[in-house]
Design a protein around this motif. Structure first.
Motif, PDB file in Angstrom:
ATOM      1  N   GLU A   7       0.823  -1.214   0.000  1.00  7.21           N
ATOM      2  CA  GLU A   7       0.000   0.000   0.000  1.00  7.21           C
ATOM      3  C   GLU A   7       0.858   1.264   0.000  1.00  7.21           C
ATOM      4  O   GLU A   7       0.428   2.307  -0.466  1.00  7.21           O
ATOM      5  CB  GLU A   7      -0.914   0.022   1.225  1.00  7.21           C
ATOM      6  N   SER A  44      -0.102   8.291  -0.030  1.00  8.09           N
ATOM      7  CA  SER A  44      -0.789   6.989  -0.054  1.00  8.09           C
ATOM      8  C   SER A  44      -1.970   6.969   0.907  1.00  8.09           C
ATOM      9  O   SER A  44      -3.043   6.468   0.571  1.00  8.09           O
ATOM     10  CB  SER A  44       0.186   5.863   0.315  1.00  8.09           C
ATOM     11  N   VAL A  45      -1.775   7.528   2.073  1.00  4.86           N
ATOM     12  CA  VAL A  45      -2.856   7.580   3.069  1.00  4.86           C
ATOM     13  C   VAL A  45      -3.998   8.449   2.537  1.00  4.86           C
ATOM     14  O   VAL A  45      -5.171   8.074   2.614  1.00  4.86           O
ATOM     15  CB  VAL A  45      -2.339   8.109   4.413  1.00  4.86           C
ATOM     16  N   GLU A  46      -3.663   9.605   1.984  1.00  7.66           N
ATOM     17  CA  GLU A  46      -4.685  10.507   1.438  1.00  7.66           C
ATOM     18  C   GLU A  46      -5.445   9.854   0.290  1.00  7.66           C
ATOM     19  O   GLU A  46      -6.660   9.999   0.186  1.00  7.66           O
ATOM     20  CB  GLU A  46      -4.034  11.802   0.950  1.00  7.66           C
ATOM     21  N   GLN A  81      -6.014   6.698  -0.188  1.00 10.87           N
ATOM     22  CA  GLN A  81      -6.913   5.662   0.338  1.00 10.87           C
ATOM     23  C   GLN A  81      -8.118   6.264   1.031  1.00 10.87           C
ATOM     24  O   GLN A  81      -9.201   5.692   1.005  1.00 10.87           O
ATOM     25  CB  GLN A  81      -6.155   4.745   1.286  1.00 10.87           C
ATOM     26  N   ARG A  82      -7.943   7.429   1.628  1.00  8.36           N
ATOM     27  CA  ARG A  82      -9.086   8.113   2.250  1.00  8.36           C
ATOM     28  C   ARG A  82     -10.098   8.565   1.214  1.00  8.36           C
ATOM     29  O   ARG A  82     -11.285   8.607   1.469  1.00  8.36           O
ATOM     30  CB  ARG A  82      -8.609   9.335   3.028  1.00  8.36           C
ATOM     31  N   ASN A  83      -9.610   8.922   0.037  1.00  4.99           N
ATOM     32  CA  ASN A  83     -10.480   9.454  -1.019  1.00  4.99           C
ATOM     33  C   ASN A  83     -11.149   8.365  -1.852  1.00  4.99           C
ATOM     34  O   ASN A  83     -11.895   8.674  -2.760  1.00  4.99           O
ATOM     35  CB  ASN A  83      -9.682  10.390  -1.936  1.00  4.99           C
ATOM     36  N   GLN A  84     -10.849   7.099  -1.570  1.00  6.13           N
ATOM     37  CA  GLN A  84     -11.456   6.016  -2.353  1.00  6.13           C
ATOM     38  C   GLN A  84     -12.834   5.706  -1.861  1.00  6.13           C
ATOM     39  O   GLN A  84     -13.264   5.808  -0.828  1.00  6.13           O
ATOM     40  CB  GLN A  84     -10.601   4.757  -2.304  1.00  6.13           C
TER      41      GLN A  84
END
Length: 65
Positions: A37, A58-60, A62-65
């Motif tokens: 990830e 990467s964290v951002e 995944q938050r927007n998915q």
């Protein structure tokens, strides 16, 4: 001659240092790296290194998915 972009080069961090900066457990970050990830680097087969900006991106994402 000094490269003007040299000051913009981002340092690589170990998983514990990156986790400390983000305020999350190193085990959580290590799991995300292991699952693919989060991009990681292993220069000369040393410890895994991360770029903090890539971890945050990467964290951002995944938050927007």
């Amino acid at each position: 001659m000094v490269d003007p972009q040299a000051s913009e080069i981002e340092a690589f961090l170990t998983i514990p240092k990156a986790a400390e900066r983000l305020g999350i457990p190193a085990s959580t970050l290590r799991r995300a790296v292991k699952s693919g990830e989060i991009p990681s680097y292993r220069p000369f087969q040393q410890r895994i290194r991360l770029r903090l900006s890539e971890v945050i991106a990467s964290v951002e994402a995944q938050r927007n998915q």
